[in-house]
Design a protein around this motif. Structure first.
Motif, PDB file in Angstrom:
ATOM      1  N   TRP A 284       0.826  -1.212   0.000  1.00  0.00           N
ATOM      2  CA  TRP A 284       0.000   0.000   0.000  1.00  0.00           C
ATOM      3  C   TRP A 284       0.861   1.263   0.000  1.00  0.00           C
ATOM      4  O   TRP A 284       0.476   2.274  -0.564  1.00  0.00           O
ATOM      5  N   LYS A 285       2.020   1.208   0.644  1.00  0.00           N
ATOM      6  CA  LYS A 285       2.916   2.363   0.629  1.00  0.00           C
ATOM      7  C   LYS A 285       3.467   2.598  -0.779  1.00  0.00           C
ATOM      8  O   LYS A 285       3.623   3.731  -1.217  1.00  0.00           O
ATOM      9  N   ARG A 286       3.770   1.522  -1.487  1.00  0.00           N
ATOM     10  CA  ARG A 286       4.307   1.648  -2.842  1.00  0.00           C
ATOM     11  C   ARG A 286       3.229   1.966  -3.864  1.00  0.00           C
ATOM     12  O   ARG A 286       3.498   2.569  -4.897  1.00  0.00           O
ATOM     13  N   HIS A 287       1.990   1.527  -3.590  1.00  0.00           N
ATOM     14  CA  HIS A 287       0.880   1.705  -4.534  1.00  0.00           C
ATOM     15  C   HIS A 287      -0.322   2.297  -3.803  1.00  0.00           C
ATOM     16  O   HIS A 287      -1.322   1.602  -3.590  1.00  0.00           O
ATOM     17  N   PRO A 288      -0.264   3.568  -3.448  1.00  0.00           N
ATOM     18  CA  PRO A 288      -1.375   4.165  -2.699  1.00  0.00           C
ATOM     19  C   PRO A 288      -2.629   4.273  -3.565  1.00  0.00           C
ATOM     20  O   PRO A 288      -2.553   4.364  -4.795  1.00  0.00           O
ATOM     21  N   LEU A 289      -3.783   4.259  -2.907  1.00  0.00           N
ATOM     22  CA  LEU A 289      -5.041   4.435  -3.614  1.00  0.00           C
ATOM     23  C   LEU A 289      -5.140   5.880  -4.090  1.00  0.00           C
ATOM     24  O   LEU A 289      -4.649   6.790  -3.427  1.00  0.00           O
ATOM     25  N   PRO A 290      -5.788   6.090  -5.226  1.00  0.00           N
ATOM     26  CA  PRO A 290      -5.930   7.469  -5.708  1.00  0.00           C
ATOM     27  C   PRO A 290      -6.872   8.253  -4.806  1.00  0.00           C
ATOM     28  O   PRO A 290      -7.693   7.683  -4.089  1.00  0.00           O
ATOM     29  N   GLU A 291      -6.736   9.577  -4.872  1.00  0.00           N
ATOM     30  CA  GLU A 291      -7.654  10.413  -4.126  1.00  0.00           C
ATOM     31  C   GLU A 291      -9.048  10.244  -4.701  1.00  0.00           C
ATOM     32  O   GLU A 291      -9.227   9.873  -5.857  1.00  0.00           O
ATOM     33  N   THR A 292     -10.065  10.562  -3.903  1.00  0.00           N
ATOM     34  CA  THR A 292     -11.434  10.408  -4.385  1.00  0.00           C
ATOM     35  C   THR A 292     -11.662  11.333  -5.572  1.00  0.00           C
ATOM     36  O   THR A 292     -11.075  12.411  -5.675  1.00  0.00           O
ATOM     37  N   LEU A 293     -12.525  10.903  -6.470  1.00  0.00           N
ATOM     38  CA  LEU A 293     -12.772  11.655  -7.694  1.00  0.00           C
ATOM     39  C   LEU A 293     -13.920  12.645  -7.551  1.00  0.00           C
ATOM     40  O   LEU A 293     -14.181  13.421  -8.452  1.00  0.00           O
ATOM     41  N   GLY A 294     -14.623  12.610  -6.491  1.00  0.00           N
ATOM     42  CA  GLY A 294     -15.747  13.518  -6.313  1.00  0.00           C
ATOM     43  C   GLY A 294     -16.538  13.127  -5.089  1.00  0.00           C
ATOM     44  O   GLY A 294     -16.085  12.341  -4.255  1.00  0.00           O
ATOM     45  N   PRO A 295     -17.748  13.653  -4.999  1.00  0.00           N
ATOM     46  CA  PRO A 295     -18.568  13.333  -3.831  1.00  0.00           C
ATOM     47  C   PRO A 295     -18.964  11.856  -3.825  1.00  0.00           C
ATOM     48  O   PRO A 295     -19.020  11.202  -4.865  1.00  0.00           O
ATOM     49  N   ILE A 296     -19.230  11.364  -2.647  1.00  0.00           N
ATOM     50  CA  ILE A 296     -19.648   9.965  -2.503  1.00  0.00           C
ATOM     51  C   ILE A 296     -21.059   9.829  -3.050  1.00  0.00           C
ATOM     52  O   ILE A 296     -21.952  10.602  -2.675  1.00  0.00           O
ATOM     53  N   PRO A 297     -21.284   8.873  -3.979  1.00  0.00           N
ATOM     54  CA  PRO A 297     -22.628   8.714  -4.552  1.00  0.00           C
ATOM     55  C   PRO A 297     -23.640   8.338  -3.462  1.00  0.00           C
ATOM     56  O   PRO A 297     -23.356   7.541  -2.582  1.00  0.00           O
ATOM     57  N   ASP A 298     -24.829   8.918  -3.572  1.00  0.00           N
ATOM     58  CA  ASP A 298     -25.891   8.595  -2.628  1.00  0.00           C
ATOM     59  C   ASP A 298     -27.134   8.197  -3.421  1.00  0.00           C
ATOM     60  O   ASP A 298     -27.106   8.070  -4.645  1.00  0.00           O
ATOM     61  N   LYS A 299     -28.244   8.020  -2.747  1.00  0.00           N
ATOM     62  CA  LYS A 299     -29.460   7.576  -3.398  1.00  0.00           C
ATOM     63  C   LYS A 299     -29.899   8.554  -4.491  1.00  0.00           C
ATOM     64  O   LYS A 299     -30.303   8.136  -5.574  1.00  0.00           O
ATOM     65  N   ALA A 300     -29.795   9.836  -4.227  1.00  0.00           N
ATOM     66  CA  ALA A 300     -30.216  10.832  -5.210  1.00  0.00           C
ATOM     67  C   ALA A 300     -29.384  10.712  -6.485  1.00  0.00           C
ATOM     68  O   ALA A 300     -29.915  10.845  -7.602  1.00  0.00           O
ATOM     69  N   PHE A 301     -28.102  10.442  -6.350  1.00  0.00           N
ATOM     70  CA  PHE A 301     -27.216  10.279  -7.504  1.00  0.00           C
ATOM     71  C   PHE A 301     -27.679   9.111  -8.365  1.00  0.00           C
ATOM     72  O   PHE A 301     -27.814   9.231  -9.589  1.00  0.00           O
ATOM     73  N   TYR A 302     -27.954   7.955  -7.725  1.00  0.00           N
ATOM     74  CA  TYR A 302     -28.380   6.786  -8.484  1.00  0.00           C
ATOM     75  C   TYR A 302     -29.777   6.972  -9.069  1.00  0.00           C
ATOM     76  O   TYR A 302     -30.071   6.506 -10.169  1.00  0.00           O
ATOM     77  N   ASP A 303     -30.642   7.669  -8.345  1.00  0.00           N
ATOM     78  CA  ASP A 303     -31.979   7.947  -8.876  1.00  0.00           C
ATOM     79  C   ASP A 303     -31.875   8.779 -10.142  1.00  0.00           C
ATOM     80  O   ASP A 303     -32.593   8.547 -11.129  1.00  0.00           O
ATOM     81  N   GLU A 304     -30.961   9.748 -10.146  1.00  0.00           N
ATOM     82  CA  GLU A 304     -30.795  10.597 -11.314  1.00  0.00           C
ATOM     83  C   GLU A 304     -30.268   9.789 -12.491  1.00  0.00           C
ATOM     84  O   GLU A 304     -30.706   9.976 -13.632  1.00  0.00           O
ATOM     85  N   LEU A 305     -29.355   8.875 -12.237  1.00  0.00           N
ATOM     86  CA  LEU A 305     -28.803   8.029 -13.306  1.00  0.00           C
ATOM     87  C   LEU A 305     -29.887   7.152 -13.929  1.00  0.00           C
ATOM     88  O   LEU A 305     -29.884   6.903 -15.141  1.00  0.00           O
ATOM     89  N   SER A 306     -30.796   6.674 -13.119  1.00  0.00           N
ATOM     90  CA  SER A 306     -31.830   5.757 -13.627  1.00  0.00           C
ATOM     91  C   SER A 306     -33.037   6.499 -14.166  1.00  0.00           C
ATOM     92  O   SER A 306     -34.016   5.868 -14.582  1.00  0.00           O
ATOM     93  N   GLY A 307     -32.989   7.828 -14.181  1.00  0.00           N
ATOM     94  CA  GLY A 307     -34.128   8.588 -14.706  1.00  0.00           C
ATOM     95  C   GLY A 307     -35.268   8.636 -13.711  1.00  0.00           C
ATOM     96  O   GLY A 307     -36.434   8.671 -14.107  1.00  0.00           O
ATOM     97  N   ASP A 308     -34.930   8.556 -12.421  1.00  0.00           N
ATOM     98  CA  ASP A 308     -35.910   8.585 -11.328  1.00  0.00           C
ATOM     99  C   ASP A 308     -36.971   7.487 -11.459  1.00  0.00           C
ATOM    100  O   ASP A 308     -38.154   7.713 -11.262  1.00  0.00           O
ATOM    101  N   LEU A 309     -36.522   6.285 -11.848  1.00  0.00           N
ATOM    102  CA  LEU A 309     -37.452   5.153 -11.941  1.00  0.00           C
ATOM    103  C   LEU A 309     -37.862   4.629 -10.596  1.00  0.00           C
ATOM    104  O   LEU A 309     -37.235   4.483  -9.677  1.00  0.00           O
TER     105      LEU A 309
END
Length: 84
Positions: free
Chosen positions: A59-84
């Motif tokens: 892990w020291k040699r290969h650290p995880l990348p920094e987060t790319l944005g906000p943590i997805p929540d229910k509203a994010f997934y609802d928007e992706l699915s067209g609020d189905l």
């Protein structure tokens, strides 16, 4: 302890050849060879590290990348699915 009797001709020949090179007896040559092998195993065992130590090093040699944005929540997934 009992005596070591080498039944295999090739092994007996090798023991004799090494003994001559070392200037010692076959018994001493075999003892030295076995001690060297035993010491190598001891060294290898001493160098072994735990899985945790190996993972921390990885892990020291290969650290995880920094987060790319906000943590997805229910509203994010609802928007992706067209609020189905």
């Amino acid at each position: 302890m009992g005596a070591l009797y080498i039944k295999d001709q090739k092994t007996a020949f090798l023991a004799e050849r090494v003994a001559k090179k070392l200037g010692t007896t076959k018994t001493e040559a075999v003892r030295q060879a076995l001690e060297a092998i035993d010491a190598k195993f001891e060294d290898d065992m001493a160098r072994q590290r735990s899985t945790r130590e190996l993972m921390v090093e990885f892990w020291k040699r290969h650290p995880l990348p920094e987060t790319l944005g906000p943590i997805p929540d229910k509203a994010f997934y609802d928007e992706l699915s067209g609020d189905l």
